[in-house]
Design an enzyme around this catalytic site. Structure first.
Site, PDB file in Angstrom:
ATOM      1  N   GLY A 192      -4.391 -15.986   0.270  1.00  0.00           N
ATOM      2  CA  GLY A 192      -5.689 -16.614   0.486  1.00  0.00           C
ATOM      3  C   GLY A 192      -6.235 -17.179  -0.816  1.00  0.00           C
ATOM      4  O   GLY A 192      -5.857 -16.759  -1.908  1.00  0.00           O
ATOM      5  N   GLU A 231      -2.087  -7.138  -4.058  1.00  0.00           N
ATOM      6  CA  GLU A 231      -3.546  -7.067  -4.109  1.00  0.00           C
ATOM      7  C   GLU A 231      -4.122  -5.983  -5.011  1.00  0.00           C
ATOM      8  O   GLU A 231      -5.229  -6.126  -5.539  1.00  0.00           O
ATOM      9  CB  GLU A 231      -4.103  -6.905  -2.684  1.00  0.00           C
ATOM     10  CG  GLU A 231      -3.968  -8.133  -1.807  1.00  0.00           C
ATOM     11  CD  GLU A 231      -2.599  -8.295  -1.184  1.00  0.00           C
ATOM     12  OE1 GLU A 231      -2.380  -9.303  -0.477  1.00  0.00           O
ATOM     13  OE2 GLU A 231      -1.730  -7.425  -1.390  1.00  0.00           O
ATOM     14  N   ASP A 285      -3.929  -6.640   3.000  1.00  0.00           N
ATOM     15  CA  ASP A 285      -4.631  -6.860   4.263  1.00  0.00           C
ATOM     16  C   ASP A 285      -3.766  -7.691   5.204  1.00  0.00           C
ATOM     17  O   ASP A 285      -2.557  -7.510   5.228  1.00  0.00           O
ATOM     18  CB  ASP A 285      -6.015  -7.474   4.011  1.00  0.00           C
ATOM     19  CG  ASP A 285      -5.943  -8.871   3.390  1.00  0.00           C
ATOM     20  OD1 ASP A 285      -4.848  -9.296   2.963  1.00  0.00           O
ATOM     21  OD2 ASP A 285      -6.994  -9.554   3.322  1.00  0.00           O
ATOM     22  N   GLY A 290      -1.762 -13.517   2.127  1.00  0.00           N
ATOM     23  CA  GLY A 290      -1.986 -14.228   3.386  1.00  0.00           C
ATOM     24  C   GLY A 290      -0.762 -14.951   3.894  1.00  0.00           C
ATOM     25  O   GLY A 290      -0.632 -15.191   5.097  1.00  0.00           O
TER      26      GLY A 290
END
Length: 353
Positions: free
Chosen positions: A65, A136, A144, A113
């Site tokens: 992302g 992350e 995530d 992502g």
């Protein structure tokens, strides 16, 4: 439709091309919306038999992302800061349940992502250039996009190792961890897309799989497989401190490198990630994990480490984040509980767990 997502056709196959090559095809909200809209339209088009996702440029499918946007919106306390996750996570779920054959070409960098767009899919192809990671914890965040559902399903504690360290793996590692299916040489990808597009009315999953199989090569042994016994011995604990102690006792280059890497990560992110991975192991499915991740993400935007991690990685680029708390023994268990409170509404209000 965003020009950052190119929609193409090759025979009976719809091809979605992520088109931000200078930014390693990092995802933003317009791209998420464009992908979702296209995939919904393809369901109603009988001439489209398969959907293929790929990235423009030669460096990667998607590096994750666009965290700079999240950083800026979070800093400004913009109430729309969480909108990206509110729409990205349902897209991850839609990919996991997409009725038509969904083929993703994980060529080059596939992280964060990008893993969400690929690892939930039906036909996941890596190449000799693939570099996959969930990095992350290095920016004060946590894995995530449903990674807390996917990583606990990896063999033994391989997923725990990947989630906590954020170290990248190659094609063989991605396949061994269950995040990809087969290796196809990068110079064969165009021919593969043409072959899938040529299936016409026969592009069911079995036929797509057989077509892909014609282009595959054995991935070889991965470093994960080679070090599996060390990973399982050291990462089976439910406390980060115990994992680090086990790595120190283990000896050897792999354990030492792993430990050194973890010590550079955000202590809060390490503890939160381990809690999320263990919760994912006991979860009913992807939706439960996405809901939990969303709750944790909202809290992340209220705390120090994410902003400090992004500052050090992509703003000042000094690669020297000053985490707060700075050590594991300073992180209070109650502070981790706050990330898991689930008080931020539901992304899937009509879904039964």
């Amino acid at each position: 439709m965003s020009d950052e997502v190119i929609l193409d056709r090759v025979g009976s196959a719809a091809v979605i091309r992520l088109n931000r090559p200078k930014a390693l095809n990092s995802l933003n909200l317009p791209m998420v919306r464009a992908i979702r809209e296209a995939m919904e339209q393809y369901l109603d088009d009988a001439s489209i038999k398969a959907v293929i996702l790929t990235g423009e440029g030669e460096r990667g499918l998607c590096a994750g992302g666009d965290i700079r946007v999240l950083y800026d919106m979070g800093k400004a306390r913009d109430p729309e800061a969480t909108r990206f996750w509110r729409e990205e996570f349902p897209l991850n779920y839609a990919i996991s349940h997409y009725p038509k054959p969904y083929v993703v070409l994980m060529d080059g960098i596939t992280m964060g992502g990008g893993v969400g767009l690929s690892a939930h899919g039906r036909h996941r192809i890596v190449t000799e250039r693939t570099r996959l990671a969930m990095p992350e914890t290095g920016i004060g965040y946590f894995p995530d996009v449903g990674a807390t559902w996917l990583l606990p399903q990896a063999p033994g504690e391989v997923g725990t190792w990947m989630g906590l360290t954020g170290i990248e793996v190659d094609a063989a590692g991605a396949i061994y961890a269950g995040l990809a299916d087969v290796l196809v040489p990068s110079d064969q990808l165009d021919a593969l897309v043409e072959a899938i597009g040529a299936l016409a009315g026969e592009a069911e999953d079995g036929n797509v799989e057989a077509t892909i199989a014609r282009f595959t090569l054995p991935p070889g042994e991965s470093a994960l497989e080679k070090n599996r016994s060390v990973i399982d011995r050291c990462f089976g604990f439910d406390r980060v401190e115990d994992i680090l102690e086990a790595l120190a006792d283990e000896g050897g280059e792999f354990a030492a490198t792993t430990r050194d890497t973890m010590l550079k990560r955000s202590p809060t992110s390490l503890m939160l990630t381990l809690r999320l991975l263990r919760a994912g192991r006991q979860s009913s499915g992807l939706v439960e994990c996405l809901e939990r991740e969303f709750s944790a993400g909202v809290e992340i935007l209220r705390n120090h480490d994410f902003y400090e991690g992004v500052r050090a990685a992509i703003i000042d680029k000094d690669r020297n984040p000053q985490w707060s708390p700075a050590s594991l023994d300073e992180v209070q268990a109650e502070s981790i509980d706050a990330y898991l409170g689930g008080k931020h509404g539901s992304l899937f209000p009509d879904h039964r767990l």
